[in-house]
Design an enzyme around this catalytic site. Structure first.
Site, PDB file in Angstrom:
ATOM      1  N   CYS A  10     -39.577  70.439  26.353  1.00  0.00           N
ATOM      2  CA  CYS A  10     -37.772  69.704  26.509  1.00  0.00           C
ATOM      3  C   CYS A  10     -37.210  70.184  28.189  1.00  0.00           C
ATOM      4  O   CYS A  10     -38.109  70.347  28.608  1.00  0.00           O
ATOM      5  CB  CYS A  10     -37.101  71.515  26.233  1.00  0.00           C
ATOM      6  SG  CYS A  10     -37.922  72.251  24.837  1.00  0.00           S
ATOM      7  N   ARG A  35     -36.691  63.989  27.644  1.00  0.00           N
ATOM      8  CA  ARG A  35     -38.761  65.227  27.945  1.00  0.00           C
ATOM      9  C   ARG A  35     -38.195  65.293  26.191  1.00  0.00           C
ATOM     10  O   ARG A  35     -39.966  66.408  26.217  1.00  0.00           O
ATOM     11  CB  ARG A  35     -38.175  65.790  29.034  1.00  0.00           C
ATOM     12  CG  ARG A  35     -38.228  65.584  30.118  1.00  0.00           C
ATOM     13  CD  ARG A  35     -37.727  66.733  30.984  1.00  0.00           C
ATOM     14  NE  ARG A  35     -38.813  67.376  30.709  1.00  0.00           N
ATOM     15  CZ  ARG A  35     -40.365  67.577  31.759  1.00  0.00           C
ATOM     16  NH1 ARG A  35     -40.532  67.304  32.977  1.00  0.00           N
ATOM     17  NH2 ARG A  35     -41.033  68.868  31.915  1.00  0.00           N
ATOM     18  N   TRP A  83     -37.704  69.232  22.341  1.00  0.00           N
ATOM     19  CA  TRP A  83     -39.378  68.064  21.205  1.00  0.00           C
ATOM     20  C   TRP A  83     -39.340  69.658  20.837  1.00  0.00           C
ATOM     21  O   TRP A  83     -40.551  69.905  21.169  1.00  0.00           O
ATOM     22  CB  TRP A  83     -40.049  67.321  21.873  1.00  0.00           C
ATOM     23  CG  TRP A  83     -40.606  67.040  21.573  1.00  0.00           C
ATOM     24  CD1 TRP A  83     -40.408  65.360  20.334  1.00  0.00           C
ATOM     25  CD2 TRP A  83     -42.482  67.249  20.777  1.00  0.00           C
ATOM     26  NE1 TRP A  83     -42.360  65.356  20.180  1.00  0.00           N
ATOM     27  CE2 TRP A  83     -42.773  66.236  20.879  1.00  0.00           C
ATOM     28  CE3 TRP A  83     -42.979  68.306  21.677  1.00  0.00           C
ATOM     29  CZ2 TRP A  83     -44.080  66.319  20.145  1.00  0.00           C
ATOM     30  CZ3 TRP A  83     -44.145  68.368  21.218  1.00  0.00           C
ATOM     31  CH2 TRP A  83     -44.954  67.071  20.670  1.00  0.00           C
ATOM     32  N   ASN A 109     -38.547  76.431  28.005  1.00  0.00           N
ATOM     33  CA  ASN A 109     -39.160  74.912  27.172  1.00  0.00           C
ATOM     34  C   ASN A 109     -40.518  75.509  27.339  1.00  0.00           C
ATOM     35  O   ASN A 109     -40.467  76.826  28.295  1.00  0.00           O
ATOM     36  CB  ASN A 109     -39.029  74.096  28.276  1.00  0.00           C
ATOM     37  CG  ASN A 109     -41.014  73.073  29.034  1.00  0.00           C
ATOM     38  OD1 ASN A 109     -40.870  73.148  27.567  1.00  0.00           O
ATOM     39  ND2 ASN A 109     -40.707  72.739  29.532  1.00  0.00           N
ATOM     40  N   GLY A 110     -41.899  76.238  26.456  1.00  0.00           N
ATOM     41  CA  GLY A 110     -42.723  76.606  26.355  1.00  0.00           C
ATOM     42  C   GLY A 110     -42.764  76.800  24.776  1.00  0.00           C
ATOM     43  O   GLY A 110     -42.487  76.735  24.081  1.00  0.00           O
ATOM     44  N   GLU A 492     -55.950  50.580  24.635  1.00  0.00           N
ATOM     45  CA  GLU A 492     -54.314  51.379  25.938  1.00  0.00           C
ATOM     46  C   GLU A 492     -53.680  49.846  24.470  1.00  0.00           C
ATOM     47  O   GLU A 492     -52.322  50.629  24.560  1.00  0.00           O
ATOM     48  CB  GLU A 492     -54.779  50.235  26.777  1.00  0.00           C
ATOM     49  CG  GLU A 492     -53.116  50.719  27.487  1.00  0.00           C
ATOM     50  CD  GLU A 492     -52.598  52.175  27.482  1.00  0.00           C
ATOM     51  OE1 GLU A 492     -52.530  53.080  26.921  1.00  0.00           O
ATOM     52  OE2 GLU A 492     -51.376  52.167  27.458  1.00  0.00           O
ATOM     53  N   LYS A 496     -50.612  51.300  22.778  1.00  0.00           N
ATOM     54  CA  LYS A 496     -48.839  51.079  22.613  1.00  0.00           C
ATOM     55  C   LYS A 496     -48.330  50.245  21.723  1.00  0.00           C
ATOM     56  O   LYS A 496     -47.098  50.710  21.604  1.00  0.00           O
ATOM     57  CB  LYS A 496     -48.870  49.903  23.753  1.00  0.00           C
ATOM     58  CG  LYS A 496     -49.227  49.925  25.164  1.00  0.00           C
ATOM     59  CD  LYS A 496     -48.003  50.621  25.948  1.00  0.00           C
ATOM     60  CE  LYS A 496     -47.683  52.212  26.312  1.00  0.00           C
ATOM     61  NZ  LYS A 496     -48.942  52.991  27.002  1.00  0.00           N
ATOM     62  N   GLU A 499     -47.203  53.089  18.840  1.00  0.00           N
ATOM     63  CA  GLU A 499     -46.299  54.245  19.576  1.00  0.00           C
ATOM     64  C   GLU A 499     -45.132  53.607  19.826  1.00  0.00           C
ATOM     65  O   GLU A 499     -43.996  54.772  19.550  1.00  0.00           O
ATOM     66  CB  GLU A 499     -46.644  54.819  20.278  1.00  0.00           C
ATOM     67  CG  GLU A 499     -46.823  54.232  21.558  1.00  0.00           C
ATOM     68  CD  GLU A 499     -47.012  54.893  23.271  1.00  0.00           C
ATOM     69  OE1 GLU A 499     -46.249  56.033  22.517  1.00  0.00           O
ATOM     70  OE2 GLU A 499     -47.571  53.885  24.013  1.00  0.00           O
ATOM     71  N   HIS A 515     -70.564  46.206  12.766  1.00  0.00           N
ATOM     72  CA  HIS A 515     -71.225  47.985  12.574  1.00  0.00           C
ATOM     73  C   HIS A 515     -69.720  47.949  11.290  1.00  0.00           C
ATOM     74  O   HIS A 515     -70.249  49.755  11.410  1.00  0.00           O
ATOM     75  CB  HIS A 515     -71.196  48.716  13.438  1.00  0.00           C
ATOM     76  CG  HIS A 515     -72.364  47.908  14.614  1.00  0.00           C
ATOM     77  ND1 HIS A 515     -73.695  48.128  14.110  1.00  0.00           N
ATOM     78  CD2 HIS A 515     -72.453  47.619  15.613  1.00  0.00           C
ATOM     79  CE1 HIS A 515     -74.106  47.569  14.791  1.00  0.00           C
ATOM     80  NE2 HIS A 515     -73.742  47.384  16.105  1.00  0.00           N
ATOM     81  N   LYS A 617     -41.824  62.438  26.892  1.00  0.00           N
ATOM     82  CA  LYS A 617     -42.601  62.132  28.138  1.00  0.00           C
ATOM     83  C   LYS A 617     -43.373  63.377  28.894  1.00  0.00           C
ATOM     84  O   LYS A 617     -44.394  62.164  28.691  1.00  0.00           O
ATOM     85  CB  LYS A 617     -41.252  61.664  28.400  1.00  0.00           C
ATOM     86  CG  LYS A 617     -42.160  60.816  30.066  1.00  0.00           C
ATOM     87  CD  LYS A 617     -42.486  59.665  29.358  1.00  0.00           C
ATOM     88  CE  LYS A 617     -43.124  59.150  30.889  1.00  0.00           C
ATOM     89  NZ  LYS A 617     -43.735  57.794  30.173  1.00  0.00           N
TER      90      LYS A 617
HETATM   91  C1  F6R Z   1     -48.469  56.183  26.022  1.00  0.00           C
HETATM   92  C2  F6R Z   1     -48.141  58.308  26.842  1.00  0.00           C
HETATM   93  C3  F6R Z   1     -49.361  59.444  26.763  1.00  0.00           C
HETATM   94  C4  F6R Z   1     -49.530  59.846  27.913  1.00  0.00           C
HETATM   95  C5  F6R Z   1     -50.170  60.965  27.756  1.00  0.00           C
HETATM   96  C6  F6R Z   1     -50.710  61.867  28.958  1.00  0.00           C
HETATM   97  O1  F6R Z   1     -48.134  55.391  26.272  1.00  0.00           O
HETATM   98  O2  F6R Z   1     -47.732  58.188  28.045  1.00  0.00           O
HETATM   99  O3  F6R Z   1     -50.043  59.049  25.929  1.00  0.00           O
HETATM  100  O4  F6R Z   1     -50.087  58.947  28.484  1.00  0.00           O
HETATM  101  O5  F6R Z   1     -49.246  61.991  27.178  1.00  0.00           O
HETATM  102  O6  F6R Z   1     -49.528  62.069  29.425  1.00  0.00           O
HETATM  103  P1  F6R Z   1     -49.641  62.697  31.039  1.00  0.00           P
HETATM  104  O7  F6R Z   1     -50.274  61.691  31.990  1.00  0.00           O
HETATM  105  O8  F6R Z   1     -48.507  63.133  31.871  1.00  0.00           O
HETATM  106  O9  F6R Z   1     -50.731  63.462  31.325  1.00  0.00           O
END
Ligand code: F6R
Length: 622
Positions: A10, A35, A83, A109-110, A492, A496, A499, A515, A617
């Site tokens: 959060c 967040r 969140w 938060n937590g 990657e 992208k 998500e 395979h 995030k």
């Molecule tokens: C994807 C993305 C997530 C973060 C992951 C780790 O675009 O942003 O997969 O890379 O949640 O986050 P951090 O780097 O903050 O530990």
């Protein structure tokens, strides 16, 4: 009746000053919304009582609800954007939560792990819990202490001593309407020190327009702020101090600067972010200088194994690091998802270096991996983009990426700078251990310094990638292939797209296709292929064969290859040209078109680019 634990990742803000608290808190929440955006709420504190308003949904829903109310004029307030980790976000479960008499409000938060037992005891004492959250329990406990005569700071200390888990708590009480009290354990909390006003927040973005003077709280600390005072204690009440720092980015960096989305802005910032991450880390002779590393050369020479731990995009940066670190240092390097690491009882000891990569520095899975590694006496080196966050603080050493604030949920510039940071660590180890000659190292340093210009070139030529996204908007599935360092790039690219565009997307090592996964290819299936540079002849030829195999099955090939690669041109339905760069640096250019593709795909499919569904995030729960 309390039935579950609903608090999660959060954004939290608290304000004590002379300005209109509601405006300040809402401004802060706006900048913290990345967040979490399942629900939002505010509480304002005045001597006449507490005013609260909270709604499920985005901040806009809260603002709409506030427009129908008459909030009191207040100069103290707290806010929350959430969140959820369990269960559906509802108005009732939104924060703030109040004590039964409405004298104390708290945001959180937590996760409070012992909330069940605490809730049962409260209910046995006649308390009625209205929500399904662990937070409401804290509101009841805090208010009970206040009713017994404790001030809010003492109440917070007492309650925190009873809590198990990871939490940031921020509370107000109408008995002390000028004060905000906050506490943290294993969850982010910073203080913004202003002129006649002070702030607490999950991160500095919340108050960056008001002050760049900040204090980072330590583990198990309580902070009590008024307009003119900041007092820190531990959970027992002993005076404590925070670490003062100056935020080195400004409000403009946290705003969109004319771009439609933060993600587009952050993609465009990549050349600068990479340049900043390299800045000041070499001597004029091309030797590496990593002043902040905090591990002695002797310690670095003693390392016999490296394990990289990270999640999501950061994990992909780690996969790339394996190629460079092993190649340059000859130290065996494993890469592991942080969430899996500690549960398999990994073999680590004091000669192991664990590299934890985390943009936010708060990801709970990574933090737990760090703690496990330290318990086993491994040396832990953090790569993070967030000054003063928990993971760097708990590590033996840190290398900060200097990407600036990354607001879009999908990670872009953080990824590129993480790759650069890993390269720096690999080269530094090679320098210290003598596994590369000085001129070889300065050659790579030189090549790294040319990367911002190369990324700029890619950014100048991505319009056809946007067109391609528009053209492919209705396909059901997209595959990504790579070999060597192109393989994590393929992973990657797929992440992208998943998500942001909510499409089926998968990345594969190209050699694995035969395979099994090749069965996925149907006539017209788009397949992105990261073509190895021609300098790696055997790899390049193998990939050309792989492309032939998928084309024979009807795939529509989108080939990312260096300019002048005629073989790639021949086998590409769409060719995306990349500036020629050394193989180990290719991810820094090859990733960019995939970011742009996913961003545009999300836009044309009508999705929220900066805040994809179900995501947050910074994931501060396991
Ligand atoms: C994807 C993305 C997530 C973060 C992951 C780790 O675009 O942003 O997969 O890379 O949640 O986050 P951090 O780097 O903050 O530990």
């Amino acid at each position: 009746m309390a039935v579950g634990r609903l608090t999660g990742v959060c954004g939290i803000v608290g304000y004590a000053g002379s300005g209109p608290a509601l405006d300040v808190v809402l401004d802060g929440l706006r900048r913290l919304e990345y967040r979490g955006y399942d629900s939002a709420g505010v509480a304002l504190s005045t001597s006449a009582g507490l005013f609260t308003c909270k709604r499920a949904g985005k901040l806009a829903a809260l603002e709409k609800a506030l427009a129908d109310e008459t909030p009191p004029e207040a100069s103290t307030g707290i806010g929350h954007t959430r969140w959820a980790t369990h269960g559906a976000p509802t108005d009732t479960n939104s924060h703030p939560h109040l004590g039964p008499a409405g004298r104390v409000a708290v945001v959180h938060n937590g996760i409070i792990e012992n909330f069940d037992g605490l809730a049962r005891r409260l209910e046995a004492d006649g308390h009625e819990l209205l929500s399904d959250t662990d937070t409401e329990v804290v509101a009841h406990l805090l208010e009970a202490e206040v009713m017994k005569g404790a001030d809010l700071t003492t109440a917070m200390q007492r309650v925190c001593r009873r809590l198990v888990g990871a939490f940031t708590l921020v509370a107000v009480s109408c008995d002390e309407p000028d004060r905000v009290v906050a506490a943290r354990r294993s969850s982010p909390l910073v203080v913004g020190v202003g002129d006649g006003e002070n702030f607490v927040a999950s991160d500095v973005a919340a108050f960056i327009d008001k002050t760049t003077d900040a204090l980072e709280l330590g583990e198990d600390q309580v902070v009590s702020i008024t307009a003119t005072t900041v007092d820190i204690t531990d959970f027992v009440g002993n005076p404590a101090t925070g670490r003062r720092f100056t935020v080195d980015w400004d409000v403009e960096a946290a705003e969109k600067a004319g771009y439609d989305y933060f993600m587009l802005k952050e993609i465009a910032e990549q050349p600068t972010a990479v340049a900043d991450t390299l800045l000041g880390r070499f001597t004029p002779e091309g030797r590496l200088r990593l002043d902040e590393l905090r591990l002695s050369d002797d310690e670095l020479r003693g390392i016999d194994k490296i394990i990289v731990v990270a999640c999501g995009t950061a994990f992909h940066a780690g996969l790339i690091a394996k190629y460079t670190i092993e190649h340059w240092t000859r130290i065996p390097c494993e890469v592991e998802l942080a969430s899996e690491f500690r549960y398999r009882d990994p073999i680590i000891d004091r000669d192991t270096m664990v590299v934890a990569i985390s943009q936010s520095g708060e990801t709970m899975d990574t933090l737990m991996a760090v703690r496990h590694a330290r318990e086993q006496r491994a040396k832990v080196l953090a790569i993070s983009n967030t000054n003063g966050s928990t993971i760097p603080r708990e590590s033996d050493a840190v290398l900060y990426t200097r990407a600036g604030p990354e607001i879009a949920v999908a990670s872009t510039k953080a990824f590129l700078t993480q790759i650069v940071a890993c390269h720096l660590i690999g080269l530094y180890l090679a320098q210290v251990r003598g596994t590369k000659y000085g001129d070889e190292i300065s050659q790579v340093v030189h090549e790294l310094e040319s990367m911002p210009a190369a990324i700029d070139t890619v950014l100048d030529t991505v319009e056809p990638v946007r067109e391609l996204a528009r053209d492919l908007r209705d396909v059901s599935s997209v595959l990504f292939l790579g070999r060597h360092v192109g393989y994590p790039v393929a992973l990657e690219g797929a992440l992208k797209l998943k998500e942001l565009a909510y499409m089926h997307a998968e990345g594969f090592a190209a050699g694995e296709l035969k395979h099994g996964p090749i069965a996925l290819i149907e006539p017209g299936t788009p397949v992105f292929v990261v073509m190895p540079s021609r300098g790696r002849g055997p790899l390049h030829d193998k990939m050309a064969n792989n492309i032939a195999e998928i084309r024979a099955r009807g795939a529509r090939t989108v080939v990312l290859a260096e300019t002048g690669d005629d073989q790639a041109r021949e086998c590409a339905d769409t060719l995306i040209e990349l500036p020629p760069v050394p193989t180990l640096l290719q991810p820094l250019v090859a990733t960019v078109p995939m970011q742009v593709f996913a961003c545009e795909m999300a836009r044309v499919r009508g999705h929220e680019v900066d805040q994809p569904r179900n995501l947050a995030k910074s994931v501060t729960v396991e």
